[in-house]
Design a protein around this motif. Structure first.
Motif, PDB file in Angstrom:
ATOM      1  N   LEU A 282       6.805  -1.964 -10.531  1.00  0.00           N
ATOM      2  CA  LEU A 282       7.705  -0.814 -10.490  1.00  0.00           C
ATOM      3  C   LEU A 282       8.959  -1.173  -9.702  1.00  0.00           C
ATOM      4  O   LEU A 282       8.864  -1.657  -8.567  1.00  0.00           O
ATOM      5  CB  LEU A 282       6.998   0.359  -9.824  1.00  0.00           C
TER       6      LEU A 282
ATOM      7  N   ILE B 186       8.374   9.246 -11.781  1.00  0.00           N
ATOM      8  CA  ILE B 186       7.910   8.745 -13.070  1.00  0.00           C
ATOM      9  C   ILE B 186       7.871   9.911 -14.041  1.00  0.00           C
ATOM     10  O   ILE B 186       7.316  10.972 -13.741  1.00  0.00           O
ATOM     11  CB  ILE B 186       6.536   8.075 -12.953  1.00  0.00           C
TER      12      ILE B 186
ATOM     13  N   TRP C 240       0.170   6.758  -7.721  1.00  0.00           N
ATOM     14  CA  TRP C 240       1.617   6.927  -7.633  1.00  0.00           C
ATOM     15  C   TRP C 240       1.983   7.998  -6.612  1.00  0.00           C
ATOM     16  O   TRP C 240       2.888   7.826  -5.808  1.00  0.00           O
ATOM     17  CB  TRP C 240       2.193   7.311  -9.000  1.00  0.00           C
TER      18      TRP C 240
ATOM     19  N   LEU D  86       5.545   8.876  -4.890  1.00  0.00           N
ATOM     20  CA  LEU D  86       6.306   9.094  -6.110  1.00  0.00           C
ATOM     21  C   LEU D  86       6.063  10.498  -6.661  1.00  0.00           C
ATOM     22  O   LEU D  86       4.975  11.067  -6.514  1.00  0.00           O
ATOM     23  CB  LEU D  86       5.906   8.070  -7.177  1.00  0.00           C
TER      24      LEU D  86
ATOM     25  N   LEU E 221       2.855  -0.904  -8.019  1.00  0.00           N
ATOM     26  CA  LEU E 221       3.882  -0.592  -7.031  1.00  0.00           C
ATOM     27  C   LEU E 221       4.303  -1.883  -6.352  1.00  0.00           C
ATOM     28  O   LEU E 221       3.490  -2.799  -6.188  1.00  0.00           O
ATOM     29  CB  LEU E 221       3.327   0.400  -6.003  1.00  0.00           C
TER      30      LEU E 221
END
Length: 261
Positions: free
Chosen positions: A6, A13, A142, A147, A257
């Motif tokens: 990422l 996202i 995530w 995120l 990540l």
């Protein structure tokens, strides 16, 4: 296994549904056939309810706008309360819905009725939203990393929330930070992705969009979003040029990540 790291600047996202979080077969073999198989029963059962009448009125208005199109099925107005007249109108609505669906139309009127029918099916336990098994574990990772996760689908926001709220994995709405549908703009136009970024409150360069449709990926990339194309069973095949150009993943677990690489 493919490993896609990422980009460090990504803070959000954005996920497509059909062919990305959810099998295309679920939409094609479960959601839409349910409408065709149950629309007449649904209309008969809910005819006296205000919401159903609003749905019918919207479909009638759409039919009037479509009056010049081949095969259009008009929906007459109700002038009395006779059972025979109601049944004629219901049949006209059914035929109109079939006609629209045969052309893969996505009118607000059609989507509204479909959404209400799906809501009844989900809440009664007749239907559960299907998600790939890698989706929920990946989203949890995530989010743990800070995120944000959003949905952008041609299906209405209400239909999205039903799918994830009554999913095979339980109610997973708490894992999602927001929902966008095509009221915001078509998925194949770059401006739609700029609007989403503004709504989220970040730059397009801070967003990664995952989709199975290269036309959507192209539009998001034009808006300066990061993109990856998701390869799932049943999805449309890609050309050799598309395979070599786009970052490809077959599972959300392949998206790593930066700190974990």
């Amino acid at each position: 296994m493919v490993v896609l790291s990422l980009p460090a600047e990504v803070a959000a996202i954005l996920l497509d549904i059909e062919g990305t979080t959810t099998p295309i077969s679920y939409v094609q073999d479960t959601l839409f056939p349910y409408i065709k198989d149950n629309v007449k029963e649904y209309l008969r059962s809910h005819w006296g309810e205000e919401e159903c009448q609003q749905d019918v009125s919207l479909l009638r208005k759409q039919a009037e706008e479509d009056s010049s199109l081949d095969g259009i099925v008009p929906i007459p107005s109700e002038t009395g309360t006779g059972e025979g007249e109601v049944e004629q109108i219901i049949q006209a609505v059914v035929d109109n819905v079939y006609w629209q669906m045969s052309l893969d139309r996505k009118t607000t009127a059609l989507k509204q009725l479909q959404g209400h029918m799906w809501r009844a099916a989900y809440t009664s336990g007749r239907m559960k939203g299907e998600v790939f098994e890698d989706v929920v574990p990946a989203i949890r990772k995530w989010r743990e990393a800070g995120l944000k996760v959003y949905i952008y689908s041609s299906g209405s926001v209400e239909a999205q929330k039903l799918l994830f709220g009554y999913s095979t994995e339980g109610d997973i709405l708490e894992l999602l930070d927001g929902h966008f549908d095509t009221k915001l703009g078509p998925k194949v136009e770059s401006e739609s992705y700029r609007r989403i970024a503004r709504s989220i409150g970040c730059s397009t360069n801070n967003v990664l969009f995952l989709t199975d449709v290269t036309r959507e990926a192209h539009a998001a990339e034009e808006a300066n979003m990061h993109v990856a194309v998701v390869l799932r069973p049943g999805n449309a095949g890609l050309t050799d040029d598309e395979k070599s150009y786009y970052s490809l993943i077959t599972s959300f677990s392949e998206l790593f990540l930066p700190s974990s690489t």
